[in-house]
Write a protein that holds these residues in place. Structure first.
Motif, PDB file in Angstrom:
ATOM      1  N   ASP A  14       0.827  -0.981  -0.078  1.00  0.00           N
ATOM      2  CA  ASP A  14      -0.086   0.028  -0.151  1.00  0.00           C
ATOM      3  C   ASP A  14       0.934   1.390   0.058  1.00  0.00           C
ATOM      4  O   ASP A  14       0.470   2.106   0.708  1.00  0.00           O
ATOM      5  CB  ASP A  14      -0.812  -0.025   1.249  1.00  0.00           C
ATOM      6  CG  ASP A  14      -1.770  -0.995   1.263  1.00  0.00           C
ATOM      7  OD1 ASP A  14      -2.519  -1.278  -0.088  1.00  0.00           O
ATOM      8  OD2 ASP A  14      -2.357  -1.527   2.162  1.00  0.00           O
ATOM      9  N   LEU A  17       0.755   5.510  -4.009  1.00  0.00           N
ATOM     10  CA  LEU A  17      -0.217   6.109  -3.640  1.00  0.00           C
ATOM     11  C   LEU A  17      -0.880   7.207  -4.877  1.00  0.00           C
ATOM     12  O   LEU A  17      -0.039   7.584  -5.502  1.00  0.00           O
ATOM     13  CB  LEU A  17      -0.261   7.190  -2.363  1.00  0.00           C
ATOM     14  CG  LEU A  17       0.349   6.535  -1.207  1.00  0.00           C
ATOM     15  CD1 LEU A  17       0.718   7.476   0.040  1.00  0.00           C
ATOM     16  CD2 LEU A  17      -0.606   5.361  -0.682  1.00  0.00           C
ATOM     17  N   GLU A  18      -2.274   7.312  -4.740  1.00  0.00           N
ATOM     18  CA  GLU A  18      -2.628   8.396  -5.891  1.00  0.00           C
ATOM     19  C   GLU A  18      -3.330   9.336  -5.297  1.00  0.00           C
ATOM     20  O   GLU A  18      -4.255   9.218  -4.195  1.00  0.00           O
ATOM     21  CB  GLU A  18      -3.408   7.469  -6.941  1.00  0.00           C
ATOM     22  CG  GLU A  18      -2.476   6.391  -7.477  1.00  0.00           C
ATOM     23  CD  GLU A  18      -3.220   5.856  -9.039  1.00  0.00           C
ATOM     24  OE1 GLU A  18      -4.130   6.455  -9.449  1.00  0.00           O
ATOM     25  OE2 GLU A  18      -2.343   5.223  -9.513  1.00  0.00           O
ATOM     26  N   ARG A  31       1.057  11.029  -8.051  1.00  0.00           N
ATOM     27  CA  ARG A  31       1.406   9.939  -7.409  1.00  0.00           C
ATOM     28  C   ARG A  31       2.467   9.815  -6.634  1.00  0.00           C
ATOM     29  O   ARG A  31       3.220  10.772  -6.921  1.00  0.00           O
ATOM     30  CB  ARG A  31       1.780   8.715  -8.581  1.00  0.00           C
ATOM     31  CG  ARG A  31       0.670   8.320  -9.624  1.00  0.00           C
ATOM     32  CD  ARG A  31       0.918   7.687 -10.644  1.00  0.00           C
ATOM     33  NE  ARG A  31       1.417   6.116 -10.218  1.00  0.00           N
ATOM     34  CZ  ARG A  31       1.700   5.162 -11.193  1.00  0.00           C
ATOM     35  NH1 ARG A  31       2.206   5.378 -12.069  1.00  0.00           N
ATOM     36  NH2 ARG A  31       1.919   3.836 -10.832  1.00  0.00           N
ATOM     37  N   GLN A  34       5.513   5.872  -0.999  1.00  0.00           N
ATOM     38  CA  GLN A  34       5.858   5.882   0.379  1.00  0.00           C
ATOM     39  C   GLN A  34       6.793   4.882   0.783  1.00  0.00           C
ATOM     40  O   GLN A  34       6.402   3.605   1.028  1.00  0.00           O
ATOM     41  CB  GLN A  34       4.736   5.732   1.144  1.00  0.00           C
ATOM     42  CG  GLN A  34       4.876   6.079   2.398  1.00  0.00           C
ATOM     43  CD  GLN A  34       5.529   7.332   2.979  1.00  0.00           C
ATOM     44  OE1 GLN A  34       6.761   7.193   3.079  1.00  0.00           O
ATOM     45  NE2 GLN A  34       4.780   8.427   3.292  1.00  0.00           N
ATOM     46  N   ARG A  37       6.494   2.467   3.774  1.00  0.00           N
ATOM     47  CA  ARG A  37       5.606   1.364   3.925  1.00  0.00           C
ATOM     48  C   ARG A  37       6.465   0.172   3.205  1.00  0.00           C
ATOM     49  O   ARG A  37       6.022  -0.931   3.694  1.00  0.00           O
ATOM     50  CB  ARG A  37       4.385   1.750   3.077  1.00  0.00           C
ATOM     51  CG  ARG A  37       3.729   3.024   3.652  1.00  0.00           C
ATOM     52  CD  ARG A  37       2.311   2.553   4.258  1.00  0.00           C
ATOM     53  NE  ARG A  37       1.788   1.186   3.926  1.00  0.00           N
ATOM     54  CZ  ARG A  37       1.178   0.557   5.186  1.00  0.00           C
ATOM     55  NH1 ARG A  37       1.130   0.865   6.037  1.00  0.00           N
ATOM     56  NH2 ARG A  37       0.681  -0.641   4.548  1.00  0.00           N
TER      57      ARG A  37
END
Length: 193
Positions: A14, A17-18, A31, A34, A37
């Motif tokens: 996960d 990200l968007e 976008r 991370q 994570r």
């Protein structure tokens, strides 16, 4: 590992990200990776760093004496690269706004250093870390990162080896496309804007 398999590691964590993001550089993008994570799983971190080492040009692995990364984002990935290479790992930090070695870390004069980042966007932090390493007596033989999101524009002044390139346009705050400007911005990175 293919580039798709590498991106799957980010998706499965996960970490891809968007939305509307303010990057550490202050630029905006749709976008964001991370890396924290991805790096929270030691097995995943190890796989990604071992793959990066596997992709290094012939001779580079053997030419590295130590890995140094900028805190905070580079600490875990720097440690994992040190482990993958079988060399010590240290980090530089900015207690007064300028990168420096602390905590008893030191470089022997002429030690060959790999400067390791999690993500390179503009290359500013990388260049600052490289300058600090050189000021401490290190010979920066190369830089590496999990992700190059500079669209190929980051010039670090040393050979640069990213695991993957993610070409996502970024924009100054006053040049946002309408669809991006319509989404509230969040700042997931490590630096204040």
């Amino acid at each position: 590992m293919t580039d798709d398999a590498i991106l799957d590691e980010f998706r499965n964590a996960d970490a891809l990200l968007e939305g509307h993001f303010i990057l550490s550089s202050g630029r905006h993008a749709s976008r964001y990776l991370q890396c924290a994570r991805v790096l929270m799983d030691p097995a995943r971190s190890s796989r990604l760093c071992e793959e990066l080492v596997r992709r290094f040009p012939a001779g580079l692995r053997e030419s590295i004496d130590v890995v140094i990364s900028p805190a905070m984002g580079g600490v875990i990935v720097g440690y994992e690269m040190g482990r993958a290479l079988g060399v010590p790992a240290m980090f530089v930090e900015r207690p007064t706004g300028v990168f420096e070695l602390r905590r008893g870390f030191r470089i022997e004069p002429g030690q060959r250093v790999l400067m390791m980042e999690d993500v390179v966007t503009t290359g500013l932090s990388s260049r600052e870390a490289i300058a600090a390493i050189r000021a401490a007596g290190g010979d920066v033989v190369a830089a590496a990162s999990l992700v190059d999101r500079s669209n190929g524009s980051a010039d670090l002044g040393v050979p640069f080896h990213p695991l993957i390139r993610l070409d996502v346009p970024s924009y100054d705050a006053d040049e946002l496309p309408h669809d991006l400007a319509a989404i509230p911005a969040v700042k997931p990175g490590s630096r204040a804007a």
